[in-house]
Design an enzyme around this catalytic site. Structure first.
Site, PDB file in Angstrom:
ATOM      1  N   MET A  67       0.870  -1.163   0.000  1.00 62.29           N
ATOM      2  CA  MET A  67       0.000   0.000   0.000  1.00 62.29           C
ATOM      3  C   MET A  67       0.911   1.216   0.000  1.00 62.29           C
ATOM      4  O   MET A  67       1.720   1.389   0.904  1.00 62.29           O
ATOM      5  CB  MET A  67      -0.864  -0.040   1.262  1.00 62.29           C
ATOM      6  CG  MET A  67      -1.885   1.041   1.409  1.00 62.29           C
ATOM      7  SD  MET A  67      -2.805   0.700   2.950  1.00 62.29           S
ATOM      8  CE  MET A  67      -3.908   2.109   2.984  1.00 62.29           C
ATOM      9  N   SER A  68       0.837   2.042  -1.029  1.00 61.73           N
ATOM     10  CA  SER A  68       1.757   3.164  -1.179  1.00 61.73           C
ATOM     11  C   SER A  68       1.634   4.156  -0.026  1.00 61.73           C
ATOM     12  O   SER A  68       0.560   4.309   0.569  1.00 61.73           O
ATOM     13  CB  SER A  68       1.485   3.909  -2.481  1.00 61.73           C
ATOM     14  OG  SER A  68       1.752   3.100  -3.588  1.00 61.73           O
TER      15      SER A  68
END
Length: 221
Positions: A67-68
Site C-alpha cells: 500500500m503506497s
C-alpha cells in the site's frame, strides 16, 4: 478501555495531522486533500499495523503487495487531474485505498486487480464507506477493462517497462494516464501521459518504486 468518543476524537486528530503533513510536503490541490481527508486509512490497513495507518510510509498488504505511502498517493492523484465528470480506471486495486480516494473525486471508478481476495476485500470496504461509484473487478490489468472503456483518466499502481498499448487505446482523447515506468529492480519514473489529437505528451514528475505489473489473473489467492 478508552471511551468510544475518545477513540473517534483521536482518529479525527490523527487525520487532521495527516492532512497537515501532506500540505507541508507540498500538496496544494484542495479537492485531493479533501478526498484524502474523507477516506479513513485505518480501514485499509492490517489491524496489526494500525498505529502506522497515518504515517507516511508504504505498508505491506496480502498477496505480497504493498500500500503506497500517502504522499505518493496524493502526488499521483494530483497529477491525474480528476474532475467530477470523469470515469477513471485504476489498474492495481490492492487494498482499495487509492480507488476510494478517486471515488471522492470522479463520477465513476473502475478498478481491476489480478488477486481475487484483494478485490473481494476492497469491494467490501467500498460498500462500508458507501462508495457506490467504485467497482472492483478481477482481471488482467495489462489489458485494462475494454468492456467499460473509454476512460477519461487511467492510474496504474504497478510498474512496467512502458505504458501498455491496451491502456492507451482505452483512453479518450485529452485523457491522462499516470503510472510508474521502468525496470522492476530499479527506481521507476512516475509518468504523466496525455493522449492528444496531434500526438502525445509524456512528462516524468518523480521517482518511486512499485511492484511490477504482472499479466493475467492469479490462479490462486
Amino acid at each position: 478501555m478508552e471511551p468510544e468518543g475518545a477513540v473517534v476524537d483521536g482518529e479525527k486528530a490523527e487525520r487532521m495531522g495527516f492532512i497537515l503533513g501532506l500540505r507541508q510536503r507540498g500538496l496544494r490541490d484542495v479537492a485531493v486533500l479533501r478526498a484524502l481527508e474523507l477516506v479513513p486509512r485505518p480501514l485499509f490497513v492490517d489491524p496489526a499495523l494500525r498505529r502506522h495507518a497515518y504515517d507516511d510510509v508504504a505498508l505491506p498488504i496480502a498477496c505480497g503487495q504493498t500500500m503506497s505511502q500517502p504522499s505518493l498517493v496524493a502526488a499521483m492523484t494530483e497529477a491525474l487531474g480528476v474532475t467530477a465528470d470523469h470515469t477513471v480506471l485504476e489498474v492495481g486495486t490492492g487494498s482499495g485505498y487509492q480507488a476510494a480516494v478517486l471515488g471522492h473525486l470522479a463520477a465513476r471508478v473502475v478498478t481491476v486487480d489480478r488477486y481475487r481476495s484483494l478485490v473481494a476485500e476492497a469491494q467490501t470496504r467500498f460498500e462500508v464507506l458507501g462508495l457506490k461509484n467504485v467497482t472492483a473487478y478481477v482481471g488482467d490489468g495489462m489489458l485494462g477493462m475494454p468492456a467499460r472503456a473509454p476512460f477519461d483518466r487511467i492510474m496504474v499502481t504497478a510498474s512496467a517497462p512502458d505504458i501498455p498499448m491496451a491502456l492507451v487505446d482505452q483512453l479518450k482523447l485529452g485523457g491522462v494516464i499516470v503510472m510508474p515506468v521502468g525496470a522492476p529492480d530499479e527506481p521507476q519514473s512516475l509518468v504523466r501521459y496525455v493522449k492528444e489529437q496531434a500526438g502525445r505528451t509524456r512528462t516524468e514528475f518523480m521517482k518511486a518504486r512499485f511492484v511490477p505489473l504482472v499479466p493475467g489473473a492469479a490462479a490462486t489467492l
